[in-house]
Design an enzyme around this catalytic site. Structure first.
Site, PDB file in Angstrom:
ATOM      1  N   TYR A  39      -2.100  -0.269  10.408  1.00  0.00           N
ATOM      2  CA  TYR A  39      -2.193  -0.538   8.970  1.00  0.00           C
ATOM      3  C   TYR A  39      -0.906  -0.134   8.248  1.00  0.00           C
ATOM      4  CZ  TYR A  39      -3.912  -0.555   4.175  1.00  0.00           C
ATOM      5  OH  TYR A  39      -4.061  -0.798   2.824  1.00  0.00           O
ATOM      6  N   SER A  76       0.833  -1.198   0.000  1.00  0.00           N
ATOM      7  CA  SER A  76       0.000   0.000   0.000  1.00  0.00           C
ATOM      8  C   SER A  76       0.866   1.245   0.000  1.00  0.00           C
ATOM      9  CB  SER A  76      -0.900   0.024   1.239  1.00  0.00           C
ATOM     10  OG  SER A  76      -1.570   1.262   1.368  1.00  0.00           O
TER      11      SER A  76
END
Length: 253
Positions: free
Chosen positions: A158, A145
């Site tokens: 995250y 990501s």
């Protein structure tokens, strides 16, 4: 064009979003594809869509890839069904929002297990099948990501998990290189998926995303899937240990 003719591919998190689009592109480009996910109904829908689009080999395997015993079952299925594996896409993942002072250990573990532990378990189990197979083009693509490059407030669990995926990819690339297995990661920016759909319902949030993206729009899962398929293909035959940032220019904004 059949870039993946006679290839076997496994895609985790294939029930929606980027995983779904990646599986579809691989299948329609000639690969026999195993769709892996926790929800059989979603996988069956994706499989039906692929089969409706033309001739394709598609298989459904329900599994929670953060559970070692279920990953072992997946590996056995692949070995018994095909005897070999050419492409692995580790796409399964989840997200969450919490300021560090509000983040408890259970939520931290949930994100790390889904986003990092699963990549380790699947890469180890299915990588073994790849290593035991005959010489030939083989590739692992891990979905990381933009958040693995750029930290964000209220997503420490995250961000750190996706940074870990990028570095795990590099370590795996070094270990697997002597077997001719390439390992790369793809880091999407903000793309329109089921994981982001709730946030995009807020128009102010959507406009903020567009404003912070050089291309001025939200990405589509198909655009990320195209880059994943490139990394899995022989067009990327001299690339390993790399991370491909597909963020619409967010990081340079």
């Amino acid at each position: 064009m059949s870039r993946f003719k006679d290839r076997v591919a496994v895609v985790t998190g294939a029930g929606s979003g980027i995983g779904e689009q990646t599986a579809k592109k691989l299948a329609l480009d000639g690969a026999a594809v195993v769709l892996v996910g926790r929800t059989k109904e979603k996988l069956d829908r994706v499989a039906a869509d692929i089969l409706e689009g033309g001739e394709a080999e598609v298989f459904v395997f329900q599994a929670d890839v953060k559970e070692e015993s279920q990953v072992a079952g997946l590996a056995s299925f692949v070995k018994e069904t095909f005897g070999d594996l050419h492409i692995l896409v580790n796409n399964a993942g989840t997200s969450g929002n919490a300021a560090i002072m509000d983040l408890d250990a259970d939520e931290w573990d949930r994100i790390q297990e889904t986003n990092v532990k699963s990549v380790f378990l699947v890469s180890k189990a299915l990588g073994k099948i790849m290593m035991e197979g005959p010489e030939g083009a083989r590739a692992i693509v891990n979905v990381a990501s933009l958040s693995g490059h750029k930290a964000g407030a209220q997503i420490p669990h995250y961000s750190s998990s996706k940074a870990a995926v990028i570095h795990f990819t590099r370590s795996l690339a070094l270990e697997f290189a002597e077997k001719g297995i390439r390992v790369n990661s793809v880091s999407p920016g903000f793309a329109e998926t089921p994981m982001t759909s709730e946030g995009l319902k807020n128009k102010r949030f959507e406009e903020a995303v567009k404003r912070n993206t050089a291309l001025g729009r939200v990405g589509q899962p198909e655009e990320i899937a195209s880059v994943i398929c490139f990394a899995a293909s022989e067009e990327a035959s001299y690339m390993t240990g790399s991370d491909l940032l597909v963020d619409g220019g967010w990081l340079i904004r």
